[in-house]
Design a protein around this motif. Sequence first.
Motif, PDB file in Angstrom:
ATOM      1  N   ALA A 128       0.823  -1.206   0.000  1.00  8.81           N
ATOM      2  CA  ALA A 128       0.000   0.000   0.000  1.00  8.81           C
ATOM      3  C   ALA A 128       0.860   1.261   0.000  1.00  8.81           C
ATOM      4  O   ALA A 128       0.555   2.241  -0.693  1.00  8.81           O
ATOM      5  CB  ALA A 128      -0.929  -0.003   1.204  1.00  8.81           C
ATOM      6  N   ARG A 129       1.962   1.217   0.766  1.00  8.46           N
ATOM      7  CA  ARG A 129       2.820   2.397   0.862  1.00  8.46           C
ATOM      8  C   ARG A 129       3.497   2.704  -0.473  1.00  8.46           C
ATOM      9  O   ARG A 129       3.545   3.853  -0.905  1.00  8.46           O
ATOM     10  CB  ARG A 129       3.874   2.174   1.954  1.00  8.46           C
ATOM     11  CG  ARG A 129       4.730   3.399   2.240  1.00  8.46           C
ATOM     12  CD  ARG A 129       5.736   3.126   3.334  1.00  8.46           C
ATOM     13  NE  ARG A 129       6.574   4.280   3.596  1.00  8.46           N
ATOM     14  CZ  ARG A 129       7.684   4.265   4.326  1.00  8.46           C
ATOM     15  NH1 ARG A 129       8.077   3.131   4.888  1.00  8.46           N
ATOM     16  NH2 ARG A 129       8.400   5.359   4.509  1.00  8.46           N
ATOM     17  N   VAL A 130       4.029   1.672  -1.129  1.00 11.88           N
ATOM     18  CA  VAL A 130       4.700   1.915  -2.409  1.00 11.88           C
ATOM     19  C   VAL A 130       3.696   2.285  -3.491  1.00 11.88           C
ATOM     20  O   VAL A 130       3.974   3.120  -4.351  1.00 11.88           O
ATOM     21  CB  VAL A 130       5.509   0.675  -2.840  1.00 11.88           C
ATOM     22  CG1 VAL A 130       6.412   1.038  -4.012  1.00 11.88           C
ATOM     23  CG2 VAL A 130       6.341   0.136  -1.707  1.00 11.88           C
ATOM     24  N   ALA A 131       2.512   1.674  -3.452  1.00 11.81           N
ATOM     25  CA  ALA A 131       1.483   2.003  -4.438  1.00 11.81           C
ATOM     26  C   ALA A 131       1.089   3.469  -4.323  1.00 11.81           C
ATOM     27  O   ALA A 131       0.828   4.141  -5.330  1.00 11.81           O
ATOM     28  CB  ALA A 131       0.268   1.104  -4.238  1.00 11.81           C
ATOM     29  N   GLU A 132       1.057   3.969  -3.094  1.00  6.86           N
ATOM     30  CA  GLU A 132       0.731   5.386  -2.882  1.00  6.86           C
ATOM     31  C   GLU A 132       1.800   6.276  -3.498  1.00  6.86           C
ATOM     32  O   GLU A 132       1.496   7.321  -4.096  1.00  6.86           O
ATOM     33  CB  GLU A 132       0.609   5.665  -1.385  1.00  6.86           C
ATOM     34  CG  GLU A 132       0.164   7.074  -1.068  1.00  6.86           C
ATOM     35  CD  GLU A 132      -0.021   7.311   0.426  1.00  6.86           C
ATOM     36  OE1 GLU A 132      -0.300   8.459   0.816  1.00  6.86           O
ATOM     37  OE2 GLU A 132       0.118   6.341   1.200  1.00  6.86           O
ATOM     38  N   VAL A 133       3.065   5.870  -3.376  1.00  6.50           N
ATOM     39  CA  VAL A 133       4.155   6.624  -3.993  1.00  6.50           C
ATOM     40  C   VAL A 133       3.973   6.677  -5.506  1.00  6.50           C
ATOM     41  O   VAL A 133       4.223   7.700  -6.152  1.00  6.50           O
ATOM     42  CB  VAL A 133       5.513   5.978  -3.642  1.00  6.50           C
ATOM     43  CG1 VAL A 133       6.643   6.624  -4.449  1.00  6.50           C
ATOM     44  CG2 VAL A 133       5.791   6.100  -2.148  1.00  6.50           C
ATOM     45  N   ALA A 134       3.534   5.548  -6.078  1.00  4.99           N
ATOM     46  CA  ALA A 134       3.340   5.465  -7.532  1.00  4.99           C
ATOM     47  C   ALA A 134       2.012   6.060  -7.987  1.00  4.99           C
ATOM     48  O   ALA A 134       1.739   6.093  -9.194  1.00  4.99           O
ATOM     49  CB  ALA A 134       3.419   4.000  -7.978  1.00  4.99           C
ATOM     50  N   ARG A 135       1.175   6.474  -7.030  1.00  6.63           N
ATOM     51  CA  ARG A 135      -0.135   7.078  -7.321  1.00  6.63           C
ATOM     52  C   ARG A 135      -1.037   6.099  -8.067  1.00  6.63           C
ATOM     53  O   ARG A 135      -1.697   6.448  -9.048  1.00  6.63           O
ATOM     54  CB  ARG A 135       0.041   8.389  -8.112  1.00  6.63           C
ATOM     55  CG  ARG A 135       0.926   9.406  -7.423  1.00  6.63           C
ATOM     56  CD  ARG A 135       1.171  10.636  -8.269  1.00  6.63           C
ATOM     57  NE  ARG A 135       1.836  10.332  -9.525  1.00  6.63           N
ATOM     58  CZ  ARG A 135       3.141  10.083  -9.657  1.00  6.63           C
ATOM     59  NH1 ARG A 135       3.918  10.094  -8.592  1.00  6.63           N
ATOM     60  NH2 ARG A 135       3.652   9.828 -10.841  1.00  6.63           N
ATOM     61  N   SER A 178      -3.591   2.315  -7.407  1.00  7.00           N
ATOM     62  CA  SER A 178      -4.187   1.412  -6.435  1.00  7.00           C
ATOM     63  C   SER A 178      -3.233   0.241  -6.208  1.00  7.00           C
ATOM     64  O   SER A 178      -2.470  -0.124  -7.111  1.00  7.00           O
ATOM     65  CB  SER A 178      -5.531   0.881  -6.943  1.00  7.00           C
ATOM     66  OG  SER A 178      -5.322  -0.040  -8.005  1.00  7.00           O
ATOM     67  N   PRO A 179      -3.226  -0.368  -5.017  1.00  9.30           N
ATOM     68  CA  PRO A 179      -2.310  -1.492  -4.759  1.00  9.30           C
ATOM     69  C   PRO A 179      -2.422  -2.608  -5.792  1.00  9.30           C
ATOM     70  O   PRO A 179      -1.408  -3.147  -6.249  1.00  9.30           O
ATOM     71  CB  PRO A 179      -2.728  -1.968  -3.363  1.00  9.30           C
ATOM     72  CG  PRO A 179      -3.253  -0.736  -2.703  1.00  9.30           C
ATOM     73  CD  PRO A 179      -3.966   0.012  -3.801  1.00  9.30           C
ATOM     74  N   PHE A 180      -3.644  -2.962  -6.184  1.00 14.21           N
ATOM     75  CA  PHE A 180      -3.822  -4.055  -7.130  1.00 14.21           C
ATOM     76  C   PHE A 180      -3.235  -3.697  -8.492  1.00 14.21           C
ATOM     77  O   PHE A 180      -2.504  -4.491  -9.100  1.00 14.21           O
ATOM     78  CB  PHE A 180      -5.305  -4.390  -7.266  1.00 14.21           C
ATOM     79  CG  PHE A 180      -5.595  -5.487  -8.248  1.00 14.21           C
ATOM     80  CD1 PHE A 180      -5.263  -6.800  -7.959  1.00 14.21           C
ATOM     81  CD2 PHE A 180      -6.177  -5.211  -9.477  1.00 14.21           C
ATOM     82  CE1 PHE A 180      -5.513  -7.819  -8.872  1.00 14.21           C
ATOM     83  CE2 PHE A 180      -6.430  -6.217 -10.391  1.00 14.21           C
ATOM     84  CZ  PHE A 180      -6.095  -7.526 -10.085  1.00 14.21           C
ATOM     85  N   HIS A 181      -3.548  -2.501  -8.977  1.00 14.90           N
ATOM     86  CA  HIS A 181      -3.032  -2.069 -10.274  1.00 14.90           C
ATOM     87  C   HIS A 181      -1.517  -1.935 -10.228  1.00 14.90           C
ATOM     88  O   HIS A 181      -0.812  -2.321 -11.162  1.00 14.90           O
ATOM     89  CB  HIS A 181      -3.671  -0.736 -10.666  1.00 14.90           C
ATOM     90  CG  HIS A 181      -3.356  -0.320 -12.070  1.00 14.90           C
ATOM     91  ND1 HIS A 181      -3.529   0.976 -12.515  1.00 14.90           N
ATOM     92  CD2 HIS A 181      -2.866  -1.007 -13.126  1.00 14.90           C
ATOM     93  CE1 HIS A 181      -3.165   1.056 -13.781  1.00 14.90           C
ATOM     94  NE2 HIS A 181      -2.752  -0.134 -14.172  1.00 14.90           N
ATOM     95  N   PHE A 182      -0.999  -1.398  -9.120  1.00 15.89           N
ATOM     96  CA  PHE A 182       0.449  -1.219  -8.979  1.00 15.89           C
ATOM     97  C   PHE A 182       1.170  -2.567  -9.000  1.00 15.89           C
ATOM     98  O   PHE A 182       2.200  -2.728  -9.666  1.00 15.89           O
ATOM     99  CB  PHE A 182       0.764  -0.483  -7.680  1.00 15.89           C
ATOM    100  CG  PHE A 182       2.231  -0.437  -7.361  1.00 15.89           C
ATOM    101  CD1 PHE A 182       3.100   0.358  -8.080  1.00 15.89           C
ATOM    102  CD2 PHE A 182       2.743  -1.226  -6.338  1.00 15.89           C
ATOM    103  CE1 PHE A 182       4.458   0.381  -7.795  1.00 15.89           C
ATOM    104  CE2 PHE A 182       4.093  -1.210  -6.038  1.00 15.89           C
ATOM    105  CZ  PHE A 182       4.956  -0.396  -6.774  1.00 15.89           C
TER     106      PHE A 182
END
Length: 288
Positions: free
Chosen positions: A184-191, A193-197
């Motif tokens: 979740a934290r890295v997905a937020e960095v990448a802007r 959603s966790p699943f898409h990331f």
Amino acid sequence: MTATTIFETADLRVAEFRCQAGPADIPYTETHGSFSMAFVRQGSFGYRYRGRLFDLVAGSVLLGQPGDDYICTHEHHECGDACLIFRLSPALAEMVGGSEAVWQAGALAPQSGIMVLGALAEAVAEGKSELGFDEIGLMFTAAIARHISGKARPAVTARAQDRARITEAAAWIEAHATEEVDLARVAEVARLSPFHFLRLFARIAGVTPHQYLIGARLRAAAGLLAGSDRAITDIAYDVGFGDLSNFVRSFHRAARISPRRFRQQAQGRLGRNARKNLQDSLPPSFVG
């Protein structure tokens, strides 16, 4: 770009490449002059090779063969990257790789075992290991050839925006590998959603975010093991592992030897059997 040769024989040349190109620089076509495997030490860049595009991040490996054209791009990458490149003679390349598919693979995604060997190669380059460049050169290139072994990494078709997000995320993971990092934290960095990331990272980087995180931690640990006498427990915690047993298991799974034996081998502390693990890493033609 600067290139510094740090080891050279008739069959193997090792050099350090540093590039400061960025998005404003126009890429141009270059030609591989030899069989080569380059370990990305830091930074990221694009690699157009044989009609395919690869995004390389720290821990990736770039491959090429003589006469093939390629282009390195930086359209969505920060300025600055560094590689440790191994150039092989045709005879050595045939012994190490054999299959033409190995040299036409283009790139190898970050793999924990390869990242550990890459860290050992860095330690040799920095004078922190007693291994010779001929030894680490054979270990590194043979391991990559075995890993690829005819199953080249497929090129990925993705939007430039997505590729930029993933390479930025990989750089962020490496910079924060010693911390608690979750999806979740890295997905937020990448802007994203966790699943898409997760799906996008695996597609573009070739490994999952967690696999890349573990590889980054093991690479850091390998460098510390080879270049210092710090307690293994301290190293395990300092690079981000929550307990020693998990670190030892992960390291052994990646390197096929324990952290203690890795340190002894890297620092030249073993006796007559010092080369056993080295020989186990090489094809039969080198140890017969």
